[in-house]
Design a protein around this motif. Sequence first.
Motif, PDB file in Angstrom:
ATOM      1  N   ALA A 131       0.816  -1.217   0.000  1.00  0.00           N
ATOM      2  CA  ALA A 131       0.000   0.000   0.000  1.00  0.00           C
ATOM      3  C   ALA A 131       0.849   1.266   0.000  1.00  0.00           C
ATOM      4  O   ALA A 131       0.459   2.271  -0.585  1.00  0.00           O
ATOM      5  CB  ALA A 131      -0.944  -0.002   1.198  1.00  0.00           C
ATOM      6  N   ALA A 132       2.009   1.246   0.629  1.00  0.00           N
ATOM      7  CA  ALA A 132       2.866   2.445   0.640  1.00  0.00           C
ATOM      8  C   ALA A 132       3.280   2.829  -0.777  1.00  0.00           C
ATOM      9  O   ALA A 132       3.280   3.999  -1.140  1.00  0.00           O
ATOM     10  CB  ALA A 132       4.097   2.227   1.509  1.00  0.00           C
ATOM     11  N   TYR A 133       3.616   1.852  -1.590  1.00  0.00           N
ATOM     12  CA  TYR A 133       4.004   2.143  -2.972  1.00  0.00           C
ATOM     13  C   TYR A 133       2.787   2.559  -3.790  1.00  0.00           C
ATOM     14  O   TYR A 133       2.820   3.537  -4.532  1.00  0.00           O
ATOM     15  CB  TYR A 133       4.662   0.920  -3.614  1.00  0.00           C
ATOM     16  N   TYR A 134       1.700   1.831  -3.653  1.00  0.00           N
ATOM     17  CA  TYR A 134       0.532   2.066  -4.478  1.00  0.00           C
ATOM     18  C   TYR A 134      -0.283   3.280  -4.058  1.00  0.00           C
ATOM     19  O   TYR A 134      -1.170   3.705  -4.776  1.00  0.00           O
ATOM     20  CB  TYR A 134      -0.339   0.808  -4.533  1.00  0.00           C
ATOM     21  N   GLY A 135       0.023   3.882  -2.915  1.00  0.00           N
ATOM     22  CA  GLY A 135      -0.661   5.092  -2.479  1.00  0.00           C
ATOM     23  C   GLY A 135      -0.019   6.368  -2.990  1.00  0.00           C
ATOM     24  O   GLY A 135      -0.522   7.464  -2.757  1.00  0.00           O
ATOM     25  N   GLN A 136       1.084   6.255  -3.719  1.00  0.00           N
ATOM     26  CA  GLN A 136       1.874   7.415  -4.120  1.00  0.00           C
ATOM     27  C   GLN A 136       1.326   8.114  -5.369  1.00  0.00           C
ATOM     28  O   GLN A 136       0.937   7.478  -6.334  1.00  0.00           O
ATOM     29  CB  GLN A 136       3.318   6.976  -4.388  1.00  0.00           C
ATOM     30  N   LEU A 137       1.320   9.439  -5.311  1.00  0.00           N
ATOM     31  CA  LEU A 137       1.053  10.300  -6.459  1.00  0.00           C
ATOM     32  C   LEU A 137       2.276  11.192  -6.573  1.00  0.00           C
ATOM     33  O   LEU A 137       2.611  11.926  -5.629  1.00  0.00           O
ATOM     34  CB  LEU A 137      -0.200  11.142  -6.229  1.00  0.00           C
ATOM     35  N   GLU A 138       2.989  11.131  -7.702  1.00  0.00           N
ATOM     36  CA  GLU A 138       4.247  11.872  -7.817  1.00  0.00           C
ATOM     37  C   GLU A 138       4.515  12.308  -9.253  1.00  0.00           C
ATOM     38  O   GLU A 138       3.948  11.765 -10.197  1.00  0.00           O
ATOM     39  CB  GLU A 138       5.424  11.029  -7.324  1.00  0.00           C
ATOM     40  N   ALA A 139       5.392  13.285  -9.353  1.00  0.00           N
ATOM     41  CA  ALA A 139       5.833  13.776 -10.659  1.00  0.00           C
ATOM     42  C   ALA A 139       7.325  14.040 -10.592  1.00  0.00           C
ATOM     43  O   ALA A 139       7.845  14.518  -9.576  1.00  0.00           O
ATOM     44  CB  ALA A 139       5.094  15.050 -11.037  1.00  0.00           C
ATOM     45  N   THR A 140       8.013  13.724 -11.680  1.00  0.00           N
ATOM     46  CA  THR A 140       9.450  13.961 -11.812  1.00  0.00           C
ATOM     47  C   THR A 140       9.667  14.784 -13.069  1.00  0.00           C
ATOM     48  O   THR A 140       9.109  14.472 -14.118  1.00  0.00           O
ATOM     49  CB  THR A 140      10.208  12.622 -11.924  1.00  0.00           C
ATOM     50  N   LEU A 141      10.484  15.821 -12.956  1.00  0.00           N
ATOM     51  CA  LEU A 141      10.737  16.709 -14.089  1.00  0.00           C
ATOM     52  C   LEU A 141      12.150  17.257 -14.003  1.00  0.00           C
ATOM     53  O   LEU A 141      12.588  17.683 -12.932  1.00  0.00           O
ATOM     54  CB  LEU A 141       9.743  17.878 -14.078  1.00  0.00           C
ATOM     55  N   GLY A 142      12.857  17.266 -15.138  1.00  0.00           N
ATOM     56  CA  GLY A 142      14.180  17.871 -15.135  1.00  0.00           C
ATOM     57  C   GLY A 142      14.935  17.658 -16.426  1.00  0.00           C
ATOM     58  O   GLY A 142      14.613  16.775 -17.218  1.00  0.00           O
ATOM     59  N   ILE A 143      15.939  18.497 -16.624  1.00  0.00           N
ATOM     60  CA  ILE A 143      16.892  18.369 -17.715  1.00  0.00           C
ATOM     61  C   ILE A 143      18.266  18.600 -17.102  1.00  0.00           C
ATOM     62  O   ILE A 143      18.545  19.682 -16.590  1.00  0.00           O
ATOM     63  CB  ILE A 143      16.636  19.384 -18.843  1.00  0.00           C
ATOM     64  N   CYS A 144      19.102  17.556 -17.094  1.00  0.00           N
ATOM     65  CA  CYS A 144      20.432  17.602 -16.468  1.00  0.00           C
ATOM     66  C   CYS A 144      20.354  17.961 -14.985  1.00  0.00           C
ATOM     67  O   CYS A 144      21.262  18.560 -14.424  1.00  0.00           O
ATOM     68  CB  CYS A 144      21.348  18.569 -17.201  1.00  0.00           C
TER      69      CYS A 144
END
Length: 181
Positions: A131-144
Motif C-alpha cells: 500500500a505504501a508504494y501504491y498510495g503514491q502520487l508523484e511527478a518527476t521533471l528535469g533536464i540535467c
Amino acid sequence: MRPVLAAAVVLALLPSCVYTTDRGRDLADCFTCEVGRTNGLKVRASGLTLGADFHQPKTGLAQGRFFYTEDADVKGEALEGHLLLVGEERTSFNPADIASKRHKQWKTDQFLLMSWCENPWSDWPGDEAGAAYYGQLEATLGICGGLKLGINAAEIGDFFLGIFGADLLDDDVADQEIDAD
C-alpha cells in the motif's frame, strides 16, 4: 498553573518517545521531495506510470527521512528509468538503515503503464512495498538535474490512524527493536 496543565495534556496525548518518533516518521512518509540527476518527465499515480525519464536522487525527503546520497550509510541505491511503456524503479538501503526496517524499499518493473512490486533486498520475510508504494502520487521533471515531488494517500491514512494507535502500513518500529539489531 497553565504551564502545568499544558504539560499534563501533552503528556497524556503523547504516551512515549517511541510513539512521537513513529508519528514523526509517519508524517514524513506522507511527502516526497527529491533533488537529483534527472532527465525527462514522469507522472505516477499508484501503480500507473506515464512518461520518459531517468532519475537518480541526490538529496531530499523520501521514505520517511531526509537523505544525502554521498553518505552511504543513509541511503544505499535509488534509481528509476522509464521510457513511455516500460520502466523500472528501485530503492535499496543499508540493512541497518531505519527505512529498511520500516519496509520502505522496493523494486518495481513497469510494462504498458502498469507497475508491480517485488522486494529482493528485504531482510524481513514477506516484506513488500504494498500500500505504501501504491498510495503514491508523484511527478518527476528535469533536464540535467531536476525534482521529484510526491504525496502518498496511504501514508496520510497511516499517520492519522497512528495517532489513535493503529499501524495501517506496519511501519512503526520501536527504538528498542532497532537498537537490538
